[in-house]
Scaffold this active site. Structure first.
Site, PDB file in Angstrom:
ATOM      1  CB  CYS A   1      -0.925  -0.034   1.219  1.00 43.20           C
ATOM      2  SG  CYS A   1      -2.149   1.273   1.271  1.00 43.20           S
ATOM      3  CB  CYS A   2       3.802   2.286   2.048  1.00 38.92           C
ATOM      4  SG  CYS A   2       3.170   2.706   3.680  1.00 38.92           S
TER       5      CYS A   2
ATOM      6  CB  CYS B   1      -2.478   7.050   5.917  1.00 40.23           C
ATOM      7  SG  CYS B   1      -1.559   7.374   4.407  1.00 40.23           S
TER       8      CYS B   1
ATOM      9  CB  CYS C   1      -1.087   3.482   8.934  1.00 41.70           C
ATOM     10  SG  CYS C   1      -1.720   2.357   7.682  1.00 41.70           S
TER      11      CYS C   1
ATOM     12  CB  CYS D   1       5.836   4.999   4.599  1.00 41.03           C
ATOM     13  SG  CYS D   1       6.802   6.391   3.996  1.00 41.03           S
TER      14      CYS D   1
HETATM   15  S1  SF4 Z   1       0.500   4.667   5.620  1.00 39.14           S
HETATM   16 FE1  SF4 Z   1      -1.076   3.030   5.586  1.00 39.14          FE
HETATM   17  S2  SF4 Z   1      -2.784   3.804   4.349  1.00 39.14           S
HETATM   18 FE2  SF4 Z   1      -0.999   5.150   4.003  1.00 39.14          FE
HETATM   19  S3  SF4 Z   1      -0.063   4.363   2.164  1.00 39.14           S
HETATM   20 FE3  SF4 Z   1       0.969   3.343   3.882  1.00 39.14          FE
HETATM   21  S4  SF4 Z   1      -0.161   1.437   4.340  1.00 39.14           S
HETATM   22 FE4  SF4 Z   1      -1.418   2.725   2.948  1.00 39.14          FE
END
Ligand code: SF4
Length: 251
Positions: A123-124, A211, A214, A237
Site C-alpha cells: 500500500c505504501c 494516513c 495507520c 513507509c
Molecule cells: S501509511 Fe497506511 S494507508 Fe498510508 S499508504 Fe501506507 S499502508 Fe497505505
C-alpha cells in the site's frame, strides 16, 4: 578544507566532508547552500510534521523559496488537509500534492479493500513511494524534515546524504536533512514562538501523523513514531528506504 559554497563534485567522499561541516552549521546556512547549489532543482517534501514546518519558516526568513510538495495518499486526516491550506496562507506559496495513480477505490478494485490492513508495504509503495519516485526524477536534491531523535531507524541520518537514484544511468540524488540534529522540544518551541500553524491532532496525543488508517496516539515513553503501523513490524513507509545509499566513502 571544503568550503560550503565551493562547486564540489558531489562524490560520496565530498558529501561525507560536507556532512561533517553541516552538522555544525545553523540550519539556515545549510538551506542557503542548497539554494545556491541547486536552486529550484531542490525541493522540500513535507508531511507537515513539526520539523518540516520550522524548516519552511527558516527558509522563508532567509528569502529562499524552494518548491514544496506533499504526498496526498487519499487517506490523510481531514485535519492534515485543512492544515495544508492554512500553511499555504501562512507562508504565501502553494504546496504541490503528489497523488497515486489509483484512487483508494480503484486500488480496492485491483488489490482488495483496505490493503493497509493486509499488505501495508505494498500500500505504501503504491500510494507514497511511486509518486515520490516520479517527483525525484525531476530533482537534484530532496530536502526532508527528518530528525535523528524520531526513531532508531533515523538515529544516524546525515545532514546531507547521497543516494543512487538510477543505477543504470549512474544518476545520483542528494538528500538533505537540515533538521536532523533538532530536538522535538526545540522544534515545538520554535513553532510556538513564531505562531506557525500545526496539525491540531498533535494536541490530541498524535506525535507523528500520516494516513488515518495507520496512525495512532503514542504514549509519552514511546518513540514519536510508535503510533505508526501498530501491529505490524513496520516503522518506515518506504520513502526513506527505497533508494540505495552511497556508502563508499573511499576516494
Ligand atoms: S501509511 Fe497506511 S494507508 Fe498510508 S499508504 Fe501506507 S499502508 Fe497505505
Amino acid at each position: 578544507m571544503v568550503t560550503a559554497n565551493a562547486p564540489l563534485a558531489l562524490t560520496p567522499a565530498n558529501v561525507r566532508l560536507l556532512d561533517q561541516q553541516f552538522d555544525k552549521f545553523p540550519t539556515e546556512k545549510v538551506l542557503a547552500w542548497a539554494w545556491e547549489r541547486f536552486g529550484a532543482k531542490a525541493a522540500v517534501g513535507t508531511s507537515f510534521q513539526g520539523a518540516g514546518l520550522v524548516m519552511l519558516h527558516l527558509a522563508k526568513q532567509a528569502g529562499i523559496q524552494f518548491p514544496v510538495f506533499t504526498l496526498d495518499t487519499g487517506l490523510l486526516f481531514p485535519e492534515t488537509l485543512e492544515l495544508k491550506k492554512r500553511l499555504e496562507d501562512f507562508y504565501g506559496f502553494q504546496i504541490e500534492s503528489l497523488e497515486p495513480d489509483l484512487t483508494v477505490e480503484e486500488q480496492a478494485d485491483v488489490s482488495g479493500p483496505e490493503l493497509w490492513k493486509r499488505e501495508p508495504d505494498l500500500c505504501c509503495t503504491m500510494r507514497k513511494v511511486l509518486p515520490l519516485q516520479g517527483k525525484l526524477a525531476d530533482l537534484d536534491c530532496w530536502i526532508t524534515g527528518l530528525r535523528r531523535q524520531q526513531s532508531d531507524t533515523r538515529a544516524s541520518i546525515g545532514i546531507i546524504e547521497l543516494y543512487a537514484f538510477d543505477e543504470a544511468t549512474g544518476r545520483d540524488i542528494v538528500k538533505l536533512n537540515p533538521m536532523a540534529n533538532w530536538s522535538r522540544e526545540a522544534v515545538w518551541q520554535y513553532l510556538k514562538d513564531n505562531k506557525i500553524p500545526y496539525n491540531p491532532l498533535q494536541d490530541q496525543g498524535y506525535r507523528s501523523i500520516g494516513c488515518w488508517p495507520c496512525t495512532k496516539r503514542t504514549g509519552s515513553g514511546e518513540d514519536e513514531r510508535a503510533g505508526r503501523w501498530t501491529g505490524f513490524n513496520k516503522v518506515e513507509c518506504g520513502i526513506h528506504t527505497f533508494l540505495p545509499k552511497k556508502v563508499d566513502f573511499q576516494i
